[in-house]
Motif scaffolding. Structure first.
Motif, PDB file in Angstrom:
ATOM      1  N   VAL A  95       0.852  -1.185   0.000  1.00  0.00           N
ATOM      2  CA  VAL A  95       0.000   0.000   0.000  1.00  0.00           C
ATOM      3  C   VAL A  95       0.893   1.242   0.000  1.00  0.00           C
ATOM      4  CG1 VAL A  95      -1.784   1.278   1.224  1.00  0.00           C
ATOM      5  CG2 VAL A  95      -1.778  -1.228   1.299  1.00  0.00           C
ATOM      6  N   VAL A  96       0.753   2.052  -1.041  1.00  0.00           N
ATOM      7  CA  VAL A  96       1.526   3.287  -1.155  1.00  0.00           C
ATOM      8  C   VAL A  96       0.551   4.464  -1.127  1.00  0.00           C
ATOM      9  CG1 VAL A  96       3.139   4.619  -2.546  1.00  0.00           C
ATOM     10  CG2 VAL A  96       3.291   2.113  -2.514  1.00  0.00           C
ATOM     11  N   LEU A  97       0.769   5.370  -0.181  1.00  0.00           N
ATOM     12  CA  LEU A  97      -0.079   6.543  -0.028  1.00  0.00           C
ATOM     13  C   LEU A  97       0.547   7.740  -0.728  1.00  0.00           C
ATOM     14  CD1 LEU A  97      -0.883   6.097   3.782  1.00  0.00           C
ATOM     15  CD2 LEU A  97      -2.144   5.195   1.828  1.00  0.00           C
ATOM     16  N   PRO A  98      -0.258   8.719  -1.150  1.00  0.00           N
ATOM     17  CA  PRO A  98       0.301   9.904  -1.835  1.00  0.00           C
ATOM     18  C   PRO A  98       1.375  10.591  -0.998  1.00  0.00           C
ATOM     19  CG  PRO A  98      -2.101   9.892  -2.004  1.00  0.00           C
ATOM     20  CD  PRO A  98      -1.735   8.787  -1.056  1.00  0.00           C
ATOM     21  N   GLY A  99       2.488  10.932  -1.646  1.00  0.00           N
ATOM     22  CA  GLY A  99       3.561  11.647  -0.964  1.00  0.00           C
ATOM     23  C   GLY A  99       4.427  10.796  -0.057  1.00  0.00           C
ATOM     24  N   MET A 100       4.190   9.484  -0.014  1.00  0.00           N
ATOM     25  CA  MET A 100       4.936   8.604   0.879  1.00  0.00           C
ATOM     26  C   MET A 100       6.215   8.103   0.198  1.00  0.00           C
ATOM     27  SD  MET A 100       3.604   5.100   2.785  1.00  0.00           S
ATOM     28  CE  MET A 100       4.025   3.881   1.534  1.00  0.00           C
ATOM     29  N   TRP A 101       7.361   8.409   0.808  1.00  0.00           N
ATOM     30  CA  TRP A 101       8.611   7.881   0.260  1.00  0.00           C
ATOM     31  C   TRP A 101       8.625   6.356   0.443  1.00  0.00           C
ATOM     32  CZ3 TRP A 101      12.411   4.880   2.397  1.00  0.00           C
ATOM     33  CH2 TRP A 101      13.547   4.669   1.591  1.00  0.00           C
ATOM     34  N   HIS A 102       9.065   5.674  -0.606  1.00  0.00           N
ATOM     35  CA  HIS A 102       9.105   4.211  -0.523  1.00  0.00           C
ATOM     36  C   HIS A 102      10.022   3.667  -1.622  1.00  0.00           C
ATOM     37  CE1 HIS A 102       6.341   4.907  -3.839  1.00  0.00           C
ATOM     38  NE2 HIS A 102       6.548   3.670  -4.222  1.00  0.00           N
ATOM     39  N   ARG A 103      10.403   2.434  -1.441  1.00  0.00           N
ATOM     40  CA  ARG A 103      11.071   1.673  -2.501  1.00  0.00           C
ATOM     41  C   ARG A 103      10.869   0.198  -2.209  1.00  0.00           C
ATOM     42  NH1 ARG A 103      17.299   3.402  -1.038  1.00  0.00           N
ATOM     43  NH2 ARG A 103      17.418   2.421   1.028  1.00  0.00           N
ATOM     44  N   TYR A 104      10.900  -0.590  -3.241  1.00  0.00           N
ATOM     45  CA  TYR A 104      10.743  -2.029  -3.037  1.00  0.00           C
ATOM     46  C   TYR A 104      11.446  -2.776  -4.164  1.00  0.00           C
ATOM     47  CZ  TYR A 104       6.657  -1.097  -6.101  1.00  0.00           C
ATOM     48  OH  TYR A 104       5.826  -0.665  -7.106  1.00  0.00           O
ATOM     49  N   LYS A 105      11.789  -4.018  -3.869  1.00  0.00           N
ATOM     50  CA  LYS A 105      12.450  -4.824  -4.898  1.00  0.00           C
ATOM     51  C   LYS A 105      12.207  -6.296  -4.615  1.00  0.00           C
ATOM     52  CE  LYS A 105      16.965  -4.962  -2.557  1.00  0.00           C
ATOM     53  NZ  LYS A 105      18.415  -4.713  -2.697  1.00  0.00           N
ATOM     54  N   PRO A 106      12.070  -7.086  -5.673  1.00  0.00           N
ATOM     55  CA  PRO A 106      11.917  -8.538  -5.496  1.00  0.00           C
ATOM     56  C   PRO A 106      13.252  -9.173  -5.145  1.00  0.00           C
ATOM     57  CG  PRO A 106      11.981  -7.973  -7.823  1.00  0.00           C
ATOM     58  CD  PRO A 106      11.993  -6.675  -7.077  1.00  0.00           C
ATOM     59  N   ASP A 107      13.173 -10.336  -4.526  1.00  0.00           N
ATOM     60  CA  ASP A 107      14.367 -11.121  -4.239  1.00  0.00           C
ATOM     61  C   ASP A 107      15.027 -11.521  -5.564  1.00  0.00           C
ATOM     62  OD1 ASP A 107      15.868 -12.904  -2.124  1.00  0.00           O
ATOM     63  OD2 ASP A 107      15.392 -14.224  -3.819  1.00  0.00           O
ATOM     64  N   PHE A 108      16.344 -11.437  -5.616  1.00  0.00           N
ATOM     65  CA  PHE A 108      17.078 -11.716  -6.862  1.00  0.00           C
ATOM     66  C   PHE A 108      16.827 -13.138  -7.356  1.00  0.00           C
ATOM     67  CE2 PHE A 108      20.943 -13.278  -9.019  1.00  0.00           C
ATOM     68  CZ  PHE A 108      20.967 -12.401 -10.100  1.00  0.00           C
ATOM     69  N   GLN A 109      16.716 -14.091  -6.442  1.00  0.00           N
ATOM     70  CA  GLN A 109      16.562 -15.494  -6.832  1.00  0.00           C
ATOM     71  C   GLN A 109      15.133 -15.857  -7.233  1.00  0.00           C
ATOM     72  OE1 GLN A 109      18.310 -17.474  -3.367  1.00  0.00           O
ATOM     73  NE2 GLN A 109      20.108 -17.989  -4.605  1.00  0.00           N
ATOM     74  N   THR A 110      14.153 -15.313  -6.505  1.00  0.00           N
ATOM     75  CA  THR A 110      12.760 -15.717  -6.760  1.00  0.00           C
ATOM     76  C   THR A 110      12.035 -14.775  -7.718  1.00  0.00           C
ATOM     77  OG1 THR A 110      11.830 -14.440  -4.912  1.00  0.00           O
ATOM     78  CG2 THR A 110      12.625 -16.671  -4.432  1.00  0.00           C
ATOM     79  N   GLY A 111      12.431 -13.488  -7.739  1.00  0.00           N
ATOM     80  CA  GLY A 111      11.638 -12.502  -8.463  1.00  0.00           C
ATOM     81  C   GLY A 111      10.254 -12.422  -7.836  1.00  0.00           C
ATOM     82  N   TRP A 112       9.335 -11.724  -8.508  1.00  0.00           N
ATOM     83  CA  TRP A 112       7.943 -11.766  -8.064  1.00  0.00           C
ATOM     84  C   TRP A 112       7.012 -11.359  -9.199  1.00  0.00           C
ATOM     85  CZ3 TRP A 112       8.543  -7.617  -3.647  1.00  0.00           C
ATOM     86  CH2 TRP A 112       8.546  -6.334  -4.179  1.00  0.00           C
ATOM     87  N   THR A 113       5.763 -11.710  -9.057  1.00  0.00           N
ATOM     88  CA  THR A 113       4.723 -11.288  -9.998  1.00  0.00           C
ATOM     89  C   THR A 113       3.869 -10.261  -9.295  1.00  0.00           C
ATOM     90  OG1 THR A 113       4.672 -13.469 -11.039  1.00  0.00           O
ATOM     91  CG2 THR A 113       2.773 -12.026 -11.416  1.00  0.00           C
ATOM     92  N   GLU A 114       3.802  -9.058  -9.885  1.00  0.00           N
ATOM     93  CA  GLU A 114       3.057  -7.987  -9.238  1.00  0.00           C
ATOM     94  C   GLU A 114       1.870  -7.553 -10.082  1.00  0.00           C
ATOM     95  OE1 GLU A 114       5.925  -4.880  -8.656  1.00  0.00           O
ATOM     96  OE2 GLU A 114       5.781  -4.170 -10.711  1.00  0.00           O
ATOM     97  N   ASN A 115       0.845  -7.086  -9.384  1.00  0.00           N
ATOM     98  CA  ASN A 115      -0.360  -6.563 -10.023  1.00  0.00           C
ATOM     99  C   ASN A 115      -0.662  -5.245  -9.325  1.00  0.00           C
ATOM    100  OD1 ASN A 115      -1.483  -9.310 -11.395  1.00  0.00           O
ATOM    101  ND2 ASN A 115      -0.661  -9.752  -9.378  1.00  0.00           N
ATOM    102  N   TYR A 116      -0.515  -4.135 -10.034  1.00  0.00           N
ATOM    103  CA  TYR A 116      -0.695  -2.872  -9.332  1.00  0.00           C
ATOM    104  C   TYR A 116      -1.631  -1.920 -10.073  1.00  0.00           C
ATOM    105  CZ  TYR A 116       2.884  -0.916 -12.490  1.00  0.00           C
ATOM    106  OH  TYR A 116       3.595  -0.507 -13.584  1.00  0.00           O
ATOM    107  N   ILE A 117      -2.322  -1.113  -9.271  1.00  0.00           N
ATOM    108  CA  ILE A 117      -3.203  -0.078  -9.803  1.00  0.00           C
ATOM    109  C   ILE A 117      -2.964   1.208  -9.022  1.00  0.00           C
ATOM    110  CG2 ILE A 117      -5.052  -1.562 -10.672  1.00  0.00           C
ATOM    111  CD1 ILE A 117      -6.527  -1.118  -8.043  1.00  0.00           C
TER     112      ILE A 117
END
Length: 205
Positions: free
Chosen positions: A33-55
């Motif tokens: 959950v990312v709110l307006p104006g909220m500093w953030h960063r994220y990354k998948p694990d190098f070995q597993t990766g990930w499947t994301e669905n975002y709106i």
């Protein structure tokens, strides 16, 4: 920093989400959950990766939902699990946006509100999971519905289940969003509508 709300549903893999509140593990079934104006960063694990669905979305109605305590910068990763209802709603939104048929924005907006409703409802359900009061409330709802034409005695029901009525009333409202009496009234109105449509009874009857 985004100027909109964003929900990112991870359906496979794992990784890390970070904001000013700290670092949070992410796995399949996590909702970021990312709110307006909220500093953030994220990354998948190098070995597993990930499947994301975002709106991403904004608007007054959505903002009212996002003010719920569930959506907090202190807990930006919500473990909702692998839920078919959530993924299906994401996929329907993606399909609408991809096809861009006339009026698609209105349907997509409705689906986003539906998605937020699911999330808040799931959180409420977790609060009652495995608790005796949940069984008592479900029994009360069943009896209220089955006796909708009569005045079901809620105080007596609470007494028979060895709980105080004021506490029962508070838990019932937390569980359903309505007080027991509001719930009864809503069912009576719905039943009256059904009878007006399906029978020849007058409004008075």
């Amino acid at each position: 920093e985004l100027q909109e709300f964003q929900l990112n549903y991870i359906t496979e893999g794992e990784g890390i989400f970070e904001n000013k509140a700290g670092r949070f593990p992410v796995k399949a079934g996590s909702l970021l959950v990312v709110l307006p104006g909220m500093w953030h960063r994220y990354k998948p694990d190098f070995q597993t990766g990930w499947t994301e669905n975002y709106i991403g979305f904004s608007g007054q109605v959505a903002e009212n939902f996002m003010n719920h305590r569930l959506f907090s910068p202190e807990q930006p990763v919500i473990q909702v699990g692998e839920r078919e209802e959530i993924l299906d709603t994401f996929l329907k939104i993606f399909y609408l946006v991809e096809k861009e048929q006339p009026g698609f924005q209105y349907i997509a907006s409705g689906l986003i509100i539906k998605l937020l409703g699911y999330l808040v409802a799931f959180e409420k359900q977790k609060e009652f999971s495995g608790k005796k009061i949940a069984e008592i409330i479900e029994e009360a709802r069943f009896k209220i519905r089955s006796e909708v034409g009569r005045n079901f005695n809620l105080e007596k029901f609470a007494e028979e289940n060895h709980i105080g009525y004021s506490w029962f009333r508070r838990m019932f409202k937390n569980y359903t969003g309505l007080s027991p009496r509001q719930y009864c009234l809503q069912l009576k109105i719905m039943r009256a509508k059904e009878l007006l449509i399906s029978t020849d009874l007058s409004v008075k009857e």
